[in-house]
Scaffold this motif. Structure first.
Motif, PDB file in Angstrom:
ATOM      1  N   ILE A  41       1.038  -1.479  -0.146  1.00 22.70           N
ATOM      2  CA  ILE A  41      -0.357   0.319   0.099  1.00 22.70           C
ATOM      3  C   ILE A  41       1.259   1.367  -0.190  1.00 22.70           C
ATOM      4  O   ILE A  41       2.280   1.580   0.533  1.00 22.70           O
ATOM      5  CB  ILE A  41      -1.299  -0.078   0.904  1.00 22.70           C
ATOM      6  N   ASP A  45      -3.157   5.779  -2.226  1.00 25.06           N
ATOM      7  CA  ASP A  45      -4.024   4.723  -2.519  1.00 25.06           C
ATOM      8  C   ASP A  45      -5.286   4.723  -1.525  1.00 25.06           C
ATOM      9  O   ASP A  45      -5.402   5.261  -1.330  1.00 25.06           O
ATOM     10  CB  ASP A  45      -4.056   2.999  -2.220  1.00 25.06           C
ATOM     11  N   VAL A 108      -7.834  -3.620  -1.479  1.00 27.18           N
ATOM     12  CA  VAL A 108      -6.923  -2.100  -2.103  1.00 27.18           C
ATOM     13  C   VAL A 108      -7.754  -1.453  -3.612  1.00 27.18           C
ATOM     14  O   VAL A 108      -8.117  -2.504  -4.484  1.00 27.18           O
ATOM     15  CB  VAL A 108      -5.130  -2.156  -2.709  1.00 27.18           C
ATOM     16  N   PHE A 111      -5.226   1.794  -7.242  1.00 29.79           N
ATOM     17  CA  PHE A 111      -4.220   1.247  -7.138  1.00 29.79           C
ATOM     18  C   PHE A 111      -3.081   2.749  -7.524  1.00 29.79           C
ATOM     19  O   PHE A 111      -3.101   3.189  -8.473  1.00 29.79           O
ATOM     20  CB  PHE A 111      -3.402  -0.175  -7.493  1.00 29.79           C
ATOM     21  N   GLY A 113       0.510   3.037  -5.209  1.00 30.20           N
ATOM     22  CA  GLY A 113       1.357   2.028  -5.057  1.00 30.20           C
ATOM     23  C   GLY A 113       2.723   3.077  -3.705  1.00 30.20           C
ATOM     24  O   GLY A 113       2.610   4.579  -4.632  1.00 30.20           O
TER      25      GLY A 113
END
Length: 117
Positions: A41, A45, A108, A111, A113
């Protein structure tokens, strides 16, 4: 005996139907691709938090630029750099003060990241 002959004939005919198209060879360095990958994560996000039996505590929250999230019960939970499962265990631990035996799942969405450094 007749059954064995019929089976052999059927197998022989089906063998002739096999594709003769050649497939490109897979390079040796790509023959084994590592599939054990945990998404980490990162800021930006959106994480969906599901607390079993407590819909009022479930919801979707963004991961802030500082890598933390705020839930309905606990502020400033570090999320960046963790897998969804790790974050779920951390939320369960944080919620244990308020909810008996909390069972949490984290999904999640959107995304983004962790950026490469």
């Amino acid at each position: 005996m007749l059954l064995a002959g019929a089976t052999f004939a059927l197998v022989s005919m089906l063998g002739g139907c096999a594709s003769t198209t050649s497939h490109p060879e897979v390079p040796a360095d790509q023959a084994h691709v590592e599939t054990d990958y945990d998404y980490l994560i990162g800021p930006g996000d959106n994480v969906e938090i599901f607390v079993w039996g407590s819909p009022e505590l479930s919801g979707t929250v963004p991961v802030r630029p500082d890598g933390k999230i705020t839930t309905r019960l606990v502020e400033d939970i570090p999320a960046s750099g963790k897998s969804p499962s790790q974050l779920a265990r951390d939320i369960e631990k944080a919620y244990s003060e308020y909810v008996k035996s909390a069972v949490v799942s984290v999904i999640v969405n959107g995304f983004v990241g962790i950026p490469t450094q």
